[in-house]
Design a protein around this motif. Sequence first.
Motif, PDB file in Angstrom:
ATOM      1  N   ASP A 576      38.060  18.162  25.428  1.00 27.98           N
ATOM      2  CA  ASP A 576      37.488  17.679  24.165  1.00 27.98           C
ATOM      3  C   ASP A 576      37.645  16.164  24.021  1.00 27.98           C
ATOM      4  OD1 ASP A 576      40.119  18.048  24.178  1.00 27.98           O
ATOM      5  OD2 ASP A 576      40.308  18.946  22.203  1.00 27.98           O
ATOM      6  N   GLY A 577      36.955  15.457  24.888  1.00 26.52           N
ATOM      7  CA  GLY A 577      36.964  14.010  24.795  1.00 26.52           C
ATOM      8  C   GLY A 577      36.004  13.451  25.821  1.00 26.52           C
ATOM      9  N   PRO A 578      35.697  12.155  25.745  1.00 25.37           N
ATOM     10  CA  PRO A 578      34.853  11.561  26.783  1.00 25.37           C
ATOM     11  C   PRO A 578      35.551  11.641  28.147  1.00 25.37           C
ATOM     12  CG  PRO A 578      35.104  10.081  24.906  1.00 25.37           C
ATOM     13  CD  PRO A 578      36.086  11.181  24.726  1.00 25.37           C
ATOM     14  N   ILE A 579      34.807  11.338  29.223  1.00 25.14           N
ATOM     15  CA  ILE A 579      35.408  11.378  30.569  1.00 25.14           C
ATOM     16  C   ILE A 579      36.627  10.454  30.595  1.00 25.14           C
ATOM     17  CG2 ILE A 579      35.025  10.834  33.012  1.00 25.14           C
ATOM     18  CD1 ILE A 579      32.006  11.365  32.480  1.00 25.14           C
ATOM     19  N   ALA A 580      36.429   9.250  30.088  1.00 25.43           N
ATOM     20  CA  ALA A 580      37.538   8.292  29.963  1.00 25.43           C
ATOM     21  C   ALA A 580      37.114   7.197  29.004  1.00 25.43           C
ATOM     22  CB  ALA A 580      37.879   7.697  31.323  1.00 25.43           C
ATOM     23  N   THR A 581      38.097   6.559  28.385  1.00 25.26           N
ATOM     24  CA  THR A 581      37.802   5.439  27.486  1.00 25.26           C
ATOM     25  C   THR A 581      38.728   4.287  27.862  1.00 25.26           C
ATOM     26  OG1 THR A 581      39.372   6.395  25.938  1.00 25.26           O
ATOM     27  CG2 THR A 581      37.073   6.847  25.522  1.00 25.26           C
ATOM     28  N   PHE A 582      38.141   3.139  28.115  1.00 30.66           N
ATOM     29  CA  PHE A 582      38.964   2.001  28.538  1.00 30.66           C
ATOM     30  C   PHE A 582      38.741   0.811  27.621  1.00 30.66           C
ATOM     31  CE2 PHE A 582      38.124   4.294  32.551  1.00 30.66           C
ATOM     32  CZ  PHE A 582      39.437   4.568  32.904  1.00 30.66           C
ATOM     33  N   LEU A 666      34.839   5.189  13.511  1.00 30.14           N
ATOM     34  CA  LEU A 666      33.905   6.145  14.119  1.00 30.14           C
ATOM     35  C   LEU A 666      34.306   6.396  15.579  1.00 30.14           C
ATOM     36  CD1 LEU A 666      31.110   7.587  14.552  1.00 30.14           C
ATOM     37  CD2 LEU A 666      30.217   5.330  15.112  1.00 30.14           C
ATOM     38  N   PHE A 667      34.623   5.312  16.282  1.00 30.49           N
ATOM     39  CA  PHE A 667      35.014   5.483  17.692  1.00 30.49           C
ATOM     40  C   PHE A 667      36.367   6.175  17.829  1.00 30.49           C
ATOM     41  CE2 PHE A 667      31.600   2.461  18.366  1.00 30.49           C
ATOM     42  CZ  PHE A 667      30.966   3.079  19.430  1.00 30.49           C
ATOM     43  N   LEU A 668      37.178   6.038  16.810  1.00 31.69           N
ATOM     44  CA  LEU A 668      38.463   6.745  16.822  1.00 31.69           C
ATOM     45  C   LEU A 668      38.214   8.248  16.950  1.00 31.69           C
ATOM     46  CD1 LEU A 668      41.567   6.258  16.239  1.00 31.69           C
ATOM     47  CD2 LEU A 668      41.050   6.882  13.893  1.00 31.69           C
ATOM     48  N   SER A 669      37.261   8.763  16.154  1.00 28.64           N
ATOM     49  CA  SER A 669      36.989  10.212  16.221  1.00 28.64           C
ATOM     50  C   SER A 669      36.234  10.572  17.506  1.00 28.64           C
ATOM     51  CB  SER A 669      36.224  10.683  14.985  1.00 28.64           C
ATOM     52  OG  SER A 669      34.901  10.262  15.051  1.00 28.64           O
ATOM     53  N   ILE A 670      35.394   9.663  17.989  1.00 34.86           N
ATOM     54  CA  ILE A 670      34.676   9.961  19.251  1.00 34.86           C
ATOM     55  C   ILE A 670      35.672  10.028  20.403  1.00 34.86           C
ATOM     56  CG2 ILE A 670      33.023   9.056  20.939  1.00 34.86           C
ATOM     57  CD1 ILE A 670      31.411   7.937  18.577  1.00 34.86           C
ATOM     58  N   PHE A 671      36.596   9.100  20.451  1.00 37.29           N
ATOM     59  CA  PHE A 671      37.604   9.098  21.530  1.00 37.29           C
ATOM     60  C   PHE A 671      38.443  10.369  21.470  1.00 37.29           C
ATOM     61  CE2 PHE A 671      38.029   4.139  21.708  1.00 37.29           C
ATOM     62  CZ  PHE A 671      36.711   4.075  22.117  1.00 37.29           C
ATOM     63  N   ASP A 672      38.685  10.818  20.232  1.00 39.85           N
ATOM     64  CA  ASP A 672      39.577  11.956  20.034  1.00 39.85           C
ATOM     65  C   ASP A 672      38.888  13.287  20.333  1.00 39.85           C
ATOM     66  OD1 ASP A 672      42.075  12.781  19.375  1.00 39.85           O
ATOM     67  OD2 ASP A 672      41.533  13.258  17.306  1.00 39.85           O
ATOM     68  N   GLU A 673      37.698  13.488  19.767  1.00 30.93           N
ATOM     69  CA  GLU A 673      37.048  14.799  19.859  1.00 30.93           C
ATOM     70  C   GLU A 673      35.896  14.850  20.855  1.00 30.93           C
ATOM     71  OE1 GLU A 673      35.837  15.545  15.858  1.00 30.93           O
ATOM     72  OE2 GLU A 673      37.856  15.268  15.109  1.00 30.93           O
ATOM     73  N   TYR A 726      43.998  -6.686  15.768  1.00 29.39           N
ATOM     74  CA  TYR A 726      42.557  -6.362  15.729  1.00 29.39           C
ATOM     75  C   TYR A 726      42.296  -4.849  15.597  1.00 29.39           C
ATOM     76  CZ  TYR A 726      41.956 -11.089  17.483  1.00 29.39           C
ATOM     77  OH  TYR A 726      41.978 -12.436  17.611  1.00 29.39           O
ATOM     78  N   PHE A 727      43.148  -4.047  16.256  1.00 32.01           N
ATOM     79  CA  PHE A 727      42.897  -2.599  16.306  1.00 32.01           C
ATOM     80  C   PHE A 727      44.063  -1.820  15.717  1.00 32.01           C
ATOM     81  CE2 PHE A 727      41.054  -4.417  20.284  1.00 32.01           C
ATOM     82  CZ  PHE A 727      39.722  -4.323  19.913  1.00 32.01           C
ATOM     83  N   ARG A 728      43.712  -0.690  15.064  1.00 29.98           N
ATOM     84  CA  ARG A 728      44.772   0.172  14.516  1.00 29.98           C
ATOM     85  C   ARG A 728      45.511   0.838  15.683  1.00 29.98           C
ATOM     86  NH1 ARG A 728      41.335   3.752  10.668  1.00 29.98           N
ATOM     87  NH2 ARG A 728      43.173   5.089  10.725  1.00 29.98           N
ATOM     88  N   PRO A 729      46.824   1.094  15.502  1.00 31.01           N
ATOM     89  CA  PRO A 729      47.595   1.661  16.631  1.00 31.01           C
ATOM     90  C   PRO A 729      47.007   2.978  17.138  1.00 31.01           C
ATOM     91  CG  PRO A 729      48.920   1.582  14.609  1.00 31.01           C
ATOM     92  CD  PRO A 729      47.674   0.849  14.335  1.00 31.01           C
ATOM     93  N   GLU A 730      46.493   3.845  16.206  1.00 31.49           N
ATOM     94  CA  GLU A 730      45.938   5.129  16.648  1.00 31.49           C
ATOM     95  C   GLU A 730      44.704   4.950  17.529  1.00 31.49           C
ATOM     96  OE1 GLU A 730      46.561   4.165  13.592  1.00 31.49           O
ATOM     97  OE2 GLU A 730      45.220   5.008  12.083  1.00 31.49           O
ATOM     98  N   LEU A 731      43.949   3.857  17.275  1.00 33.74           N
ATOM     99  CA  LEU A 731      42.776   3.594  18.106  1.00 33.74           C
ATOM    100  C   LEU A 731      43.227   3.146  19.500  1.00 33.74           C
ATOM    101  CD1 LEU A 731      39.655   3.356  18.287  1.00 33.74           C
ATOM    102  CD2 LEU A 731      39.895   0.990  17.586  1.00 33.74           C
ATOM    103  N   LEU A 732      44.182   2.240  19.524  1.00 29.64           N
ATOM    104  CA  LEU A 732      44.689   1.763  20.821  1.00 29.64           C
ATOM    105  C   LEU A 732      45.269   2.911  21.644  1.00 29.64           C
ATOM    106  CD1 LEU A 732      46.519  -1.624  20.185  1.00 29.64           C
ATOM    107  CD2 LEU A 732      44.435  -1.224  21.496  1.00 29.64           C
ATOM    108  N   ASN A 733      45.959   3.830  20.950  1.00 28.81           N
ATOM    109  CA  ASN A 733      46.582   4.960  21.647  1.00 28.81           C
ATOM    110  C   ASN A 733      45.566   5.919  22.244  1.00 28.81           C
ATOM    111  OD1 ASN A 733      49.226   4.365  21.475  1.00 28.81           O
ATOM    112  ND2 ASN A 733      49.535   5.375  19.497  1.00 28.81           N
ATOM    113  N   PHE A 735      42.781   5.146  23.748  1.00 31.40           N
ATOM    114  CA  PHE A 735      42.162   4.671  24.991  1.00 31.40           C
ATOM    115  C   PHE A 735      42.894   5.290  26.185  1.00 31.40           C
ATOM    116  CE2 PHE A 735      40.566   1.092  22.397  1.00 31.40           C
ATOM    117  CZ  PHE A 735      39.247   1.093  22.836  1.00 31.40           C
ATOM    118  N   SER A 736      42.110   5.694  27.196  1.00 30.58           N
ATOM    119  CA  SER A 736      42.750   6.217  28.414  1.00 30.58           C
ATOM    120  C   SER A 736      43.565   5.104  29.062  1.00 30.58           C
ATOM    121  CB  SER A 736      41.717   6.703  29.418  1.00 30.58           C
ATOM    122  OG  SER A 736      40.707   7.409  28.807  1.00 30.58           O
ATOM    123  N   GLY A 737      43.113   3.870  28.896  1.00 27.05           N
ATOM    124  CA  GLY A 737      43.854   2.757  29.467  1.00 27.05           C
ATOM    125  C   GLY A 737      43.434   1.435  28.837  1.00 27.05           C
ATOM    126  N   VAL A 738      44.430   0.581  28.557  1.00 27.50           N
ATOM    127  CA  VAL A 738      44.132  -0.785  28.116  1.00 27.50           C
ATOM    128  C   VAL A 738      44.395  -1.649  29.338  1.00 27.50           C
ATOM    129  CG1 VAL A 738      44.773  -2.641  26.543  1.00 27.50           C
ATOM    130  CG2 VAL A 738      44.808  -0.272  25.754  1.00 27.50           C
TER     131      VAL A 738
END
Lengths: 839, 113
Positions: A576-582, A666-673, A726-733, A735-738
């Motif tokens: 339940d998520g994209p292939i990867a988010t960087f 919006l991307f927070l929920s896309i990354f998550d679900e 710039y970004f909320r901690p939950e959004l940064l978390n 990401f598959s990788g920063v």
Amino acid sequence: MSTSTMKTYFEEPRFSAPPITRWCMRVIPFLSYLVLSGIALLFLFESSSSHLRYAGFLLALFLLDALFYRNEAMERIDEFELSKREKVNIALYTSPKVLYVVEKNMEHALFLKKDFYLLLCLDMVRERYIVEALRRLELEEDSVVIHLQTLLEDEATDTREDVSGKLDQLMNGAFTEARRYHKPYIDESDLFVSLLLQGPPSLTNFFIALGVHPSDVSLALLVRRRKKGFLRIAGIRTILLGTARRYIVPQRRVMNRAWTARPTPLLDSFSTDITYLAGKELMGFLIGHKEEYARMVQILKRPMRNNVLLVGEPGVGKEALVQYLAYQIAKDNTAKELFDKRIVEVSVHGLLAGTEASGGVQKRVMTILNEIRSAGNVVLSIPDIHHIVKTSGENVTAIDVLLSSFREEGIQVVATTYLDDYKRYLEHHSAFRDVFEVVRVEEVTENEAVEILVHTSVVLEAQFKLVISYKAIRQAVYLAHRYLKNTLLPSSAEELLREAAVLARDRKATSVVEGDVVELVESKIHIPLQKAHGSEVEQLLGLEQEMKRSIVGQEEAVKAVAKSMRSYRSGLTRKDGPIATFLFVGPTGVGKTEVAKAFARSIFQGEQAIIRFDMAEFQEKNALSRLMGSLEQDTQGLLTSVVRDKPFSLILLDEFEKANPDVLNLFLSIFDEGKCTDAWGRATDFSNTIIIATSNAHSKFIYESIEKKVRVEDMNEELKHKLLDYFRPELLNRFSGVIIFTPLSKEHLRAIAELHIKKLISEVRSSHGIELQCTAAAFSFIVELGFDPLFGARPLRNVLEETIKPLIAEYLLRAGENHKQYVTIDVRDKQLYLDVANS
Amino acid sequence: MQTNPFSYLFLRGIQAIERFLSHWYILVFYAYWGYVTRSLLALDRYFAFRVTLLNIFNPLYQDYSFLGYVLGIFFRSILLFFGGIVYAVILIVALAIYFVWVSIPPILVLRIL
């Protein structure tokens, strides 16, 4: 006593006897029947005594009964009877054939000192009906037999106590299976399914490794059993293929049975009597939608505000619900408020079109409504009712008349509309809200869709004269649900299966298998669905090397994206998520976008697969509605619509930090679900996308850290901390990788310059046939000119674009057709020039 | 515990007779009367006996005039009468067939004796 407290056991007296006695106990009854048959014939045809002839007749009846019910168990499974018993002997509910096959293999297991379950399985997989079920599951009998024989060698031997214990467990499982499908007794298929469920782990694992779950076997066996009787049902093809209206059925307009209704001649000429067609069993098949149906009936039963508006996506089953209601009415199987009613379908276009003057339309509508009022037994079914509002510009009076009539007690309506159209035309229409009670029709579950398709496949098999495997059905449902979002289940899966059947017939295949369905979906959505094989495996394993041909440095980023792709194609990514988010962070011109492009070239066969958004353009408050669509402005979402069109893609979000906070959420929920719902209520699936966000945030910090020789690993934590600006901690978390992109060194730049010049040489060769060369001095000069640590490789590209390319262009224009074959880039007095003479 | 083969075979014989009688009387009863009931219900789609009885004092086609009421009662009574006859005939024939069916084994036994 409830069945849950009922104790079950298996006790067949024959099984505890010694082998010879057991054989006698089996053979003597059989011989007795033969002898009795002889006696009956003798009495009937050879005896002169009437007493004996009557005895022969009675005996013949007894023997015919025994012959007719020879495959039946001693007792039939009756849940009511069972609920009254404390103890139940399962043997009484087991068919003689099952008893025989169990007894035989029990004996063999003890004699050969082998595993009872495996011996039984080996025996059963050779049976015709199991072979057929296995074929439906795309398993070959021979390979299954060979594997079972291997397992048999490895498994431990069974003692008499082991066999007895296993038998009890096995028959209990078979009893549960038979009761689950409301069978009168335990037959061979129940035994086989129980065997797979209760058998040794090696047996279950073997089938699971082949992609077959015991419940699949159960359903595959069910297809076989239902197939014969199913096609005999009147109108079943019409029901499942949805062609009832194409049938030439005399539309007999019957009065209601109470003789209280009045005729509706004008309505009849504009409508189809659904109840009549359902009564003829030409429609009314429904699986699932129990809640929606109950809600619909509940509303229709009310004395007031009893109009229903079924809202749902295309193919979800709105029409099937209305037809099922008609079927239940036709069979007198509904609430008393709906007893003896007629469901009459009328289209908005049919009702409002065809008369030139709007007065004509109004007159017609009024007459029809008067007919319905006086008839008193009509429930109007109006598909696509949104057309009423769509055409309101032309026939405003007729619509007003219709809506005000629907408020009345004497006129009941079941209307349908699509979600889009409901939101666009009806949701804000107060008259509609007053008149209709909305029932949202949800998509059926995958299991329900499989059940529907099992029935449809029987008809398709007869139509296309081929076999549709159960795996193909299951795969069609799974893939349609996941990837074909334009229509919902079950229609999407039905269309897919039908298309696969057409293709199979065209290439003269005898069956539709899982692979056919997967291939078809792949060709539709351009997502690799089959397991990676052949050249793709090599490509995935060598992805880093491939990307490094056009990327200099940035090892970590290259590795990360390559790894994510390998996980995806091995089926190991999060479901339940994209292939990867960087998140690629680093100064400008260091290759963040280039990595994305190189990845797209390697995996997606071109940069056109990149969906690119400059997030600096999404800073305003309306940014979210631009990405997700807007009902008020009647616009589709830029992000959602493009991802629905290209579900397997790379989404590149440049300057991510500049996006509006709502967009980041919006991307927070896309990354998550891995999905989001647009303004029109449609879900968009991101589970086949790779999302790369780039950011220049804190570039200065990165640059200074590198200058101070701080290692990237040490810089990582501090940078992450700084990115919280710039970004909320939950959004940064999420990401598959920063990934930090370090500034380019002069060596890096030399390598990049080499790549660019090679590319330029190749371009000039292919477009004009000129062999372009570059002297070492010129090359060093280009690198010198293009080196600026703050701007990365961008100045270098500028040198190529603004100095070298114009030189070549100028030369080509001057020389025209007479250009030389060899041209060299050189430097003199800190000026680049083209040396044509010495070439 | 070992099973006595003779008692097992004897029991099997008794069970076979039990099964024959159970099929003849019980199974056939459910199957046959299920069929008769379904046939009567299908027929009721035309005669609508119960619905007509419930609406006996309602006029036909909502004609609420005196004549409408009279005609309603008249035609509904005719329908009920003929419907009743048809149902009665079907029920009597069905009962007779079943009676013949259940009588066959005892008659045969009596004839043998």
